[in-house]
Design a protein around this motif. Structure first.
Motif, PDB file in Angstrom:
ATOM      1  N   ALA A   1       0.831  -1.213   0.000  1.00  0.00           N
ATOM      2  CA  ALA A   1       0.000   0.000   0.000  1.00  0.00           C
ATOM      3  C   ALA A   1       0.862   1.258   0.000  1.00  0.00           C
ATOM      4  O   ALA A   1       0.493   2.280   0.565  1.00  0.00           O
ATOM      5  CB  ALA A   1      -0.936  -0.013   1.204  1.00  0.00           C
ATOM      6  N   GLY A   2       2.014   1.180  -0.663  1.00  0.00           N
ATOM      7  CA  GLY A   2       2.891   2.353  -0.773  1.00  0.00           C
ATOM      8  C   GLY A   2       2.493   3.205  -1.965  1.00  0.00           C
ATOM      9  O   GLY A   2       1.385   3.077  -2.502  1.00  0.00           O
ATOM     10  N   GLY A   3       3.409   4.063  -2.390  1.00  0.00           N
ATOM     11  CA  GLY A   3       3.136   4.982  -3.490  1.00  0.00           C
ATOM     12  C   GLY A   3       2.807   4.245  -4.785  1.00  0.00           C
ATOM     13  O   GLY A   3       1.892   4.628  -5.520  1.00  0.00           O
ATOM     14  N   ALA A   4       3.554   3.177  -5.070  1.00  0.00           N
ATOM     15  CA  ALA A   4       3.326   2.441  -6.315  1.00  0.00           C
ATOM     16  C   ALA A   4       1.953   1.784  -6.294  1.00  0.00           C
ATOM     17  O   ALA A   4       1.231   1.798  -7.297  1.00  0.00           O
ATOM     18  CB  ALA A   4       4.417   1.393  -6.496  1.00  0.00           C
ATOM     19  N   ALA A   5       1.571   1.227  -5.147  1.00  0.00           N
ATOM     20  CA  ALA A   5       0.273   0.559  -5.028  1.00  0.00           C
ATOM     21  C   ALA A   5      -0.859   1.555  -5.293  1.00  0.00           C
ATOM     22  O   ALA A   5      -1.860   1.225  -5.942  1.00  0.00           O
ATOM     23  CB  ALA A   5       0.116  -0.046  -3.641  1.00  0.00           C
ATOM     24  N   ARG A   6      -0.691   2.744  -4.819  1.00  0.00           N
ATOM     25  CA  ARG A   6      -1.697   3.794  -4.998  1.00  0.00           C
ATOM     26  C   ARG A   6      -1.993   4.014  -6.490  1.00  0.00           C
ATOM     27  O   ARG A   6      -3.141   4.032  -6.934  1.00  0.00           O
ATOM     28  CB  ARG A   6      -1.110   5.076  -4.397  1.00  0.00           C
TER      29      ARG A   6
ATOM     30  N   ASN B   1      -1.984  -5.431   2.928  1.00  0.00           N
ATOM     31  CA  ASN B   1      -0.719  -4.808   3.303  1.00  0.00           C
ATOM     32  C   ASN B   1      -0.370  -5.168   4.738  1.00  0.00           C
ATOM     33  O   ASN B   1      -1.255  -5.340   5.576  1.00  0.00           O
ATOM     34  CB  ASN B   1      -0.848  -3.279   3.178  1.00  0.00           C
ATOM     35  N   ARG B   2       0.955  -5.294   4.973  1.00  0.00           N
ATOM     36  CA  ARG B   2       1.412  -5.640   6.324  1.00  0.00           C
ATOM     37  C   ARG B   2       0.787  -4.709   7.368  1.00  0.00           C
ATOM     38  O   ARG B   2       0.244  -5.151   8.374  1.00  0.00           O
ATOM     39  CB  ARG B   2       2.939  -5.544   6.374  1.00  0.00           C
ATOM     40  N   THR B   3       0.837  -3.417   7.111  1.00  0.00           N
ATOM     41  CA  THR B   3       0.216  -2.438   8.015  1.00  0.00           C
ATOM     42  C   THR B   3      -1.160  -2.108   7.454  1.00  0.00           C
ATOM     43  O   THR B   3      -1.284  -1.346   6.477  1.00  0.00           O
ATOM     44  CB  THR B   3       1.084  -1.163   8.101  1.00  0.00           C
TER      45      THR B   3
ATOM     46  N   ASN C   1       2.546  -7.886  -6.906  1.00  0.00           N
ATOM     47  CA  ASN C   1       3.314  -7.537  -5.710  1.00  0.00           C
ATOM     48  C   ASN C   1       3.892  -6.140  -5.865  1.00  0.00           C
ATOM     49  O   ASN C   1       4.699  -5.880  -6.757  1.00  0.00           O
ATOM     50  CB  ASN C   1       4.471  -8.520  -5.494  1.00  0.00           C
ATOM     51  N   THR C   2       3.468  -5.224  -5.010  1.00  0.00           N
ATOM     52  CA  THR C   2       4.036  -3.865  -5.031  1.00  0.00           C
ATOM     53  C   THR C   2       4.881  -3.617  -3.783  1.00  0.00           C
ATOM     54  O   THR C   2       5.343  -2.505  -3.575  1.00  0.00           O
ATOM     55  CB  THR C   2       2.938  -2.771  -5.107  1.00  0.00           C
ATOM     56  N   THR C   3       5.033  -4.641  -2.939  1.00  0.00           N
ATOM     57  CA  THR C   3       5.882  -4.457  -1.755  1.00  0.00           C
ATOM     58  C   THR C   3       7.343  -4.573  -2.180  1.00  0.00           C
ATOM     59  O   THR C   3       7.652  -4.952  -3.318  1.00  0.00           O
ATOM     60  CB  THR C   3       5.603  -5.528  -0.666  1.00  0.00           C
ATOM     61  N   THR C   4       8.219  -4.290  -1.261  1.00  0.00           N
ATOM     62  CA  THR C   4       9.649  -4.390  -1.569  1.00  0.00           C
ATOM     63  C   THR C   4      10.174  -5.809  -1.340  1.00  0.00           C
ATOM     64  O   THR C   4      11.356  -6.066  -1.572  1.00  0.00           O
ATOM     65  CB  THR C   4      10.438  -3.395  -0.690  1.00  0.00           C
ATOM     66  N   LEU C   5       9.301  -6.701  -0.908  1.00  0.00           N
ATOM     67  CA  LEU C   5       9.720  -8.085  -0.675  1.00  0.00           C
ATOM     68  C   LEU C   5      10.086  -8.744  -2.004  1.00  0.00           C
ATOM     69  O   LEU C   5       9.342  -8.637  -2.977  1.00  0.00           O
ATOM     70  CB  LEU C   5       8.589  -8.868   0.012  1.00  0.00           C
ATOM     71  N   GLY C   6      11.243  -9.397  -2.024  1.00  0.00           N
ATOM     72  CA  GLY C   6      11.700 -10.027  -3.258  1.00  0.00           C
ATOM     73  C   GLY C   6      12.751  -9.200  -3.974  1.00  0.00           C
ATOM     74  O   GLY C   6      13.429  -9.672  -4.881  1.00  0.00           O
TER      75      GLY C   6
HETATM   76  P1  ATR Z   1       6.709   2.351  -2.973  1.00  0.00           P
HETATM   77  O1  ATR Z   1       6.468   3.821  -2.941  1.00  0.00           O
HETATM   78  O2  ATR Z   1       7.715   1.940  -4.024  1.00  0.00           O
HETATM   79  O3  ATR Z   1       5.450   1.560  -3.102  1.00  0.00           O
HETATM   80  P2  ATR Z   1       6.932   2.201  -0.116  1.00  0.00           P
HETATM   81  O4  ATR Z   1       6.027   3.348  -0.016  1.00  0.00           O
HETATM   82  O5  ATR Z   1       8.159   2.193   0.714  1.00  0.00           O
HETATM   83  O6  ATR Z   1       7.431   1.962  -1.609  1.00  0.00           O
HETATM   84  O7  ATR Z   1       6.076   0.874   0.161  1.00  0.00           O
HETATM   85  C1  ATR Z   1       6.652  -0.315   0.432  1.00  0.00           C
HETATM   86  C2  ATR Z   1       5.584  -1.373   0.616  1.00  0.00           C
HETATM   87  O8  ATR Z   1       6.241  -2.592   0.947  1.00  0.00           O
HETATM   88  C3  ATR Z   1       4.608  -1.087   1.745  1.00  0.00           C
HETATM   89  O9  ATR Z   1       3.339  -1.590   1.409  1.00  0.00           O
HETATM   90  C4  ATR Z   1       5.219  -1.863   2.891  1.00  0.00           C
HETATM   91  O10 ATR Z   1       4.297  -2.245   3.896  1.00  0.00           O
HETATM   92  P3  ATR Z   1       3.991  -1.304   5.164  1.00  0.00           P
HETATM   93  O11 ATR Z   1       2.966  -0.315   4.702  1.00  0.00           O
HETATM   94  O12 ATR Z   1       3.506  -2.222   6.213  1.00  0.00           O
HETATM   95  O13 ATR Z   1       5.304  -0.651   5.520  1.00  0.00           O
HETATM   96  C5  ATR Z   1       5.703  -3.078   2.167  1.00  0.00           C
HETATM   97  N1  ATR Z   1       6.742  -3.800   2.923  1.00  0.00           N
HETATM   98  C6  ATR Z   1       8.011  -3.415   3.123  1.00  0.00           C
HETATM   99  N2  ATR Z   1       8.674  -4.332   3.870  1.00  0.00           N
HETATM  100  C7  ATR Z   1       7.779  -5.332   4.132  1.00  0.00           C
HETATM  101  C8  ATR Z   1       7.839  -6.580   4.846  1.00  0.00           C
HETATM  102  N3  ATR Z   1       8.959  -6.992   5.443  1.00  0.00           N
HETATM  103  N4  ATR Z   1       6.712  -7.341   4.911  1.00  0.00           N
HETATM  104  C9  ATR Z   1       5.573  -6.936   4.308  1.00  0.00           C
HETATM  105  N5  ATR Z   1       5.459  -5.782   3.606  1.00  0.00           N
HETATM  106  C10 ATR Z   1       6.538  -4.985   3.527  1.00  0.00           C
END
Ligand code: ATR
Length: 308
Positions: free
Chosen positions: A159-164, A182-184, A223-228
């Motif tokens: 749910a970060g900037g890219a997800a938006r 999203n994790r949070t 997947n838009t998270t940074t995982l991976g």
């Molecule tokens: P971007 O703008 O590129 O989307 P970002 O705003 O830093 O990057 O978002 C990173 C995303 O990866 C967020 O959804 C973040 O989850 P949180 O909102 O809970 O922080 C997710 N993310 C990062 N590390 C994670 C982890 N270890 N497990 C699950 N989600 C993770």
């Protein structure tokens, strides 16, 4: 103290160079200039993308990395015209600030709350838009023939900037349902509130811990998270419930083949990597600045991957 040119002044007053660019004074008047503002910006691949197109199409232009500290972003945007720029991209951490820094923003950028492309209009005013969602959709369309967002529910992780931008693009493109996890969970809920009423599809927020269950009946998993990403832990996800024909996309492109994509391909799902999103999101800016609609080709992909 270096000299730099200011519009309307024959010789230019004495001033600091606006951009950290040693070739600043060698640029011809006719050369169209653009670049990417970020902090840090060393890792950005955008100069390679635009540089390739400029060369391929024989355009008298240049595109540079522009390191801009957070406290300077508004000043730098305001100085674009005086610095001889036709526009710029903005990347992390400036996308939200850039929305406030332009004179007019495309409604989609306003809705997403972020600008990634700025054009200096003939009257000197700044127009901002967001091409991330466009890049996302175009990447899927090119990478998986026949893809349409309308074909079924999409599961979006993160749910970060890219997800938006991606959720907005999916809803805008007719996705009947987007499941956001999203994790949070508060971040996902905030995103859902901001994008409420977008498109005709339903946007639901589900628990991160039940992400494997959310895959049932999905047509698309993103997947838009940074995982991976290189240096980050892999995304742990059981794909058993994902339909065999569901498309899987990871917006991470370093590495190109993430553990998620490898896992998806192994079970026969179609998969599209994240590099194309970066390449396609660059197209509208290039066209606006340099007057030519550029193409994303295999040759461009290879060139960008080859690195500096
Ligand atoms: P971007 O703008 O590129 O989307 P970002 O705003 O830093 O990057 O978002 C990173 C995303 O990866 C967020 O959804 C973040 O989850 P949180 O909102 O809970 O922080 C997710 N993310 C990062 N590390 C994670 C982890 N270890 N497990 C699950 N989600 C993770």
């Amino acid at each position: 103290m270096a000299r730099c040119k200011v519009k309307g002044s024959a010789n230019g007053p004495k001033c600091e160079p606006r951009m950290t660019d040693t070739k600043f004074q060698k640029v011809r008047e006719s050369t169209k200039r653009a670049g990417v503002m970020g902090w840090p910006v060393d890792h950005s691949l955008s100069p390679r993308v635009h540089g390739y197109w400029l060369k391929t199409y024989g355009i008298d232009g240049r595109y540079d990395r522009l390191p801009v500290a957070p406290q300077d972003i508004l000043t730098r945007l305001r100085a674009l015209e005086a610095d001889g720029f036709v526009g710029c991209n903005v990347t992390v951490p400036h996308k939200q600030a850039a929305l406030a820094g332009v004179d007019e923003a495309h409604p989609l950028a306003a809705r997403i709350g972020a600008v990634n492309t700025v054009v200096v209009r003939p009257d000197g005013s700044l127009y901002g838009f967001n091409t991330d969602g466009f890049g996302f959709i175009e990447n899927l369309a090119q990478g998986h023939k026949g893809f349409t967002a309308a074909s079924g529910p999409a599961v979006v992780l993160g749910a970060g900037g890219a997800a938006r931008a991606i959720v907005a693009a999916l809803l805008d493109a007719g996705a009947p349902e987007v499941r956001l996890l999203n994790r949070t969970i508060e971040h996902a809920e905030a995103l859902a509130v901001d994008l409420a009423g977008f498109g005709v599809g339903m946007l639901t927020v589900e628990n991160w811990t039940s992400r494997a269950d959310a895959l049932a009946g999905a047509a698309l998993l993103v997947n838009t998270t940074t995982l991976g990403m290189q240096g980050k832990p892999p995304l742990e996800l059981d794909l058993s419930d994902l339909p065999g024909d569901a498309l899987v996309n990871d917006i991470v492109y370093a590495p190109l083949e993430t553990p998620l994509l490898a896992q998806a391909r192994l079970r026969g799902n179609p998969a599209v990597d994240g590099l194309g999103m970066l390449l396609h999101q660059a197209r509208p800016g290039f066209e606006a600045w340099f007057g030519r609609s550029p193409e994303v080709t295999d040759d461009l992909r290879s060139y960008v991957l080859a690195g500096d």
